[in-house]
Design an enzyme around this catalytic site. Structure first.
Site, PDB file in Angstrom:
ATOM      1  N   VAL A 147       9.838   3.303   2.938  1.00  0.00           N
ATOM      2  CA  VAL A 147       9.312   1.959   3.183  1.00  0.00           C
ATOM      3  C   VAL A 147      10.507   1.012   3.172  1.00  0.00           C
ATOM      4  O   VAL A 147      11.382   1.124   2.304  1.00  0.00           O
ATOM      5  CB  VAL A 147       8.287   1.533   2.112  1.00  0.00           C
ATOM      6  CG1 VAL A 147       7.852   0.083   2.324  1.00  0.00           C
ATOM      7  CG2 VAL A 147       7.071   2.451   2.131  1.00  0.00           C
ATOM      8  N   ARG A 176       6.487  -2.186  -2.964  1.00  0.00           N
ATOM      9  CA  ARG A 176       5.591  -2.627  -4.033  1.00  0.00           C
ATOM     10  C   ARG A 176       4.405  -3.425  -3.502  1.00  0.00           C
ATOM     11  O   ARG A 176       3.958  -4.394  -4.101  1.00  0.00           O
ATOM     12  CB  ARG A 176       6.362  -3.427  -5.092  1.00  0.00           C
ATOM     13  CG  ARG A 176       7.398  -2.553  -5.797  1.00  0.00           C
ATOM     14  CD  ARG A 176       8.276  -3.325  -6.769  1.00  0.00           C
ATOM     15  NE  ARG A 176       9.187  -2.402  -7.436  1.00  0.00           N
ATOM     16  CZ  ARG A 176      10.352  -1.997  -6.919  1.00  0.00           C
ATOM     17  NH1 ARG A 176      10.733  -2.449  -5.738  1.00  0.00           N
ATOM     18  NH2 ARG A 176      11.116  -1.151  -7.568  1.00  0.00           N
ATOM     19  N   GLY A 234       1.820  -1.332  -2.080  1.00  0.00           N
ATOM     20  CA  GLY A 234       0.828  -0.280  -1.921  1.00  0.00           C
ATOM     21  C   GLY A 234       0.903   0.464  -0.606  1.00  0.00           C
ATOM     22  O   GLY A 234      -0.011   1.241  -0.284  1.00  0.00           O
ATOM     23  N   LEU A 289       3.137   2.830   0.459  1.00  0.00           N
ATOM     24  CA  LEU A 289       3.347   4.266   0.306  1.00  0.00           C
ATOM     25  C   LEU A 289       2.075   4.950  -0.187  1.00  0.00           C
ATOM     26  O   LEU A 289       1.713   6.024   0.304  1.00  0.00           O
ATOM     27  CB  LEU A 289       4.509   4.538  -0.655  1.00  0.00           C
ATOM     28  CG  LEU A 289       4.854   6.005  -0.908  1.00  0.00           C
ATOM     29  CD1 LEU A 289       5.113   6.746   0.394  1.00  0.00           C
ATOM     30  CD2 LEU A 289       6.056   6.129  -1.832  1.00  0.00           C
ATOM     31  N   SER A 314      13.096  13.059  -3.496  1.00  0.00           N
ATOM     32  CA  SER A 314      14.405  12.426  -3.402  1.00  0.00           C
ATOM     33  C   SER A 314      14.722  11.598  -4.636  1.00  0.00           C
ATOM     34  O   SER A 314      15.887  11.372  -4.960  1.00  0.00           O
ATOM     35  CB  SER A 314      14.471  11.547  -2.151  1.00  0.00           C
ATOM     36  OG  SER A 314      13.463  10.550  -2.203  1.00  0.00           O
ATOM     37  N   GLU A 315      13.695  11.148  -5.331  1.00  0.00           N
ATOM     38  CA  GLU A 315      13.864  10.378  -6.557  1.00  0.00           C
ATOM     39  C   GLU A 315      12.770  10.796  -7.529  1.00  0.00           C
ATOM     40  O   GLU A 315      11.583  10.795  -7.180  1.00  0.00           O
ATOM     41  CB  GLU A 315      13.795   8.882  -6.261  1.00  0.00           C
ATOM     42  CG  GLU A 315      14.234   8.011  -7.412  1.00  0.00           C
ATOM     43  CD  GLU A 315      14.387   6.544  -7.007  1.00  0.00           C
ATOM     44  OE1 GLU A 315      14.491   5.704  -7.912  1.00  0.00           O
ATOM     45  OE2 GLU A 315      14.409   6.256  -5.794  1.00  0.00           O
ATOM     46  N   TYR A 370       7.063  10.179  -7.282  1.00  0.00           N
ATOM     47  CA  TYR A 370       5.920  10.925  -6.749  1.00  0.00           C
ATOM     48  C   TYR A 370       4.913  11.397  -7.791  1.00  0.00           C
ATOM     49  O   TYR A 370       3.829  11.849  -7.435  1.00  0.00           O
ATOM     50  CB  TYR A 370       6.431  12.093  -5.904  1.00  0.00           C
ATOM     51  CG  TYR A 370       7.180  11.606  -4.682  1.00  0.00           C
ATOM     52  CD1 TYR A 370       6.487  11.140  -3.580  1.00  0.00           C
ATOM     53  CD2 TYR A 370       8.571  11.562  -4.657  1.00  0.00           C
ATOM     54  CE1 TYR A 370       7.158  10.660  -2.464  1.00  0.00           C
ATOM     55  CE2 TYR A 370       9.250  11.078  -3.545  1.00  0.00           C
ATOM     56  CZ  TYR A 370       8.542  10.624  -2.448  1.00  0.00           C
ATOM     57  OH  TYR A 370       9.207  10.143  -1.357  1.00  0.00           O
ATOM     58  N   PHE A 390      12.073  21.026   3.149  1.00  0.00           N
ATOM     59  CA  PHE A 390      11.603  20.589   4.471  1.00  0.00           C
ATOM     60  C   PHE A 390      11.696  19.068   4.569  1.00  0.00           C
ATOM     61  O   PHE A 390      11.900  18.388   3.589  1.00  0.00           O
ATOM     62  CB  PHE A 390      10.165  21.052   4.713  1.00  0.00           C
ATOM     63  CG  PHE A 390       9.257  20.822   3.533  1.00  0.00           C
ATOM     64  CD1 PHE A 390       8.619  19.601   3.357  1.00  0.00           C
ATOM     65  CD2 PHE A 390       9.061  21.824   2.589  1.00  0.00           C
ATOM     66  CE1 PHE A 390       7.805  19.392   2.261  1.00  0.00           C
ATOM     67  CE2 PHE A 390       8.234  21.612   1.503  1.00  0.00           C
ATOM     68  CZ  PHE A 390       7.605  20.394   1.332  1.00  0.00           C
TER      69      PHE A 390
END
Length: 430
Positions: free
Chosen positions: A107, A113, A115, A117, A141-142, A146, A430
């Site tokens: 994003v 921030r 919403g 994602l 990635s971070e 998630y 992937f």
């Protein structure tokens, strides 16, 4: 402000790509040492922004049948994007289960921030369920992003190093079969054959994307040096192992003489040992580095000094998310006979997973049904997702407060039902 979440159209694919950090030459992984990179730094240097020609090539690749995009539009402007790949994973019982692989997600910093994602994730979850995919997965990635969408680490990977002078095999006899150094064209043909056999034997391995090994090349990339390739064949001439390695140049003395094993898969013990015997005793090298390897690497137990193989980095690898709880739990197999009743208190993105479930398993099959019984234990969807492939410890999750037992020995029973040996592992993302 008008927000719209929907798949991208063909005319919008380049705009979707321009949202992604790696397309713009920006950092696309958290700044921490990675087991997935064999060089002396944390990560390779960022690439330059994509050229118009590269964007056109990538856009054509994006619009295939297994790539399911979602984008976030604010007042008509594309400001966020994500996608799912329709892939499959090997689960306990060596069964193949379809899943949605989340990839190419970002994003714009100016629109975070809000919403967006979460909206794209929800749309992808709903579509995956409609396609009959009971699982979702990603490479995070971070690490802080998630978990709030229900994902949790399910496989681990390590980077290890050893000094060539410390390598002594317990069995020094040359294994049966033959080794051959080959070019990229031969490696591109060998990898799909070997991986498909290996995937059917290792929990956690994934089906490849189309063209997974199509970019293997004999050309050098900067100071990395060209990729080199070696095949192993058994005594009958059948291909049973393949490895990719580099011999990068460095102006720094301490980094010279390093051989980096970028990938190795073998489907027989002879092929596995022969490949490692070659790669750990290559002429004019001092150190071997193997990024992104399983924690339970058999090579350690082949050495006279097991400490010669030193793990220098370790991290999570595949993050899993159960989308369809009964569908996922009955898709895998179990080695033991047991019954467990457990509660998932909340799953805001997949509310059909919440409630109390009775799981009855045996080597012959399993059932997972709703029940009014008092649960033996309570856990969140993230913990169940981590346990699913069998590589995570129920006791550790209970110690962290992620699993709460209402019956003595319930955690031990949960561990006995889900744990597998060897650990699950996926050799690529992937």
């Amino acid at each position: 402000m008008k927000i719209e979440i929907r798949p991208v159209e063909r005319s919008e694919v380049v705009d979707y790509l321009k949202v992604l950090p790696y397309v713009n030459g920006l950092p696309n992984w958290e700044p921490a040492p990675s087991p997935g990179y064999g060089g002396p730094g944390a990560w390779p240097p960022p690439r330059p922004p994509a050229t118009p020609r590269q964007l056109d090539v990538w856009a054509a690749e994006v619009m295939d049948d297994h790539f399911h995009s979602q984008a976030a539009f604010v007042d008509g402007k594309l400001v966020g994007g994500s996608a799912m790949l329709s892939l499959a994973i090997t689960v306990p019982g060596l069964r193949t289960v379809p899943f949605g692989g989340v990839t190419a997600t970002a994003v714009l910093a100016t629109h975070r921030r809000r919403g967006l994602l979460r909206g794209m994730m929800q749309a992808m979850f709903d579509e995956a369920l409609a396609r009959g995919e009971p699982l979702a997965a990603l490479s995070a990635s971070e690490g802080s992003i998630y978990g709030r969408f229900g994902f949790s680490p399910a496989t681990m990977r390590t980077r290890w190093e050893l000094e060539r002078g410390e390598v002594r095999f317990i069995d020094s006899a040359i294994p049966a079969g033959s080794l051959e150094l080959v070019d990229a064209a031969a490696a591109r043909q060998a990898w799909p054959q070997i991986h498909e056999q290996a995937r059917q034997r290792r929990i956690g391995e994934l089906t490849p994307q189309p063209g997974q090994w199509g970019r293997l090349s004999d050309e050098a990339g900067g100071t990395d040096g060209p990729m080199r390739y070696v095949l192993h064949r058994d005594v009958d001439g059948n291909l049973d192992g393949v490895a990719n390695f580099r011999l990068p140049w460095s102006p720094v003395l301490e980094h010279t003489g390093t051989l980096i094993v970028e990938g190795l898969q073998a489907v027989t013990p002879d092929a596995y040992r022969a490949l490692w015997m070659l790669l750990t005793d290559f002429d004019l090298t001092r150190k071997v580095v193997a990024p992104s390897r399983p924690r339970d690497e058999p090579l350690r137990w082949m050495l006279r000094n097991p400490r010669a193989l030193r793990i220098t980095r370790q991290s999570d690898n595949l993050w899993l998310r159960i989308l369809d709880l009964p569908g996922a739990l009955t898709a895998r197999a179990y080695d033991t006979t047991a019954e467990l009743t457990f509660a998932i208190e909340d799953d805001s993105m997949c509310p059909h997973n919440a409630g109390v479930w009775r799981l009855a398993v045996s080597p012959e099959g399993s059932t997972c049904t709703r029940t009014d019984m008092r649960p033996d234990l309570t856990l969140d969807i993230q913990s169940l997702s981590s346990l699913y492939l069998g590589g995570m410890s129920a006791a550790v999750l209970a110690g962290a407060g992620r699993i709460r037992a209402q019956r003595v020995s319930a955690v031990a029973d949960l561990a006995r039902v889900f744990r597998v040996d060897p650990e699950p592992f996926n050799s690529f993302g992937f």
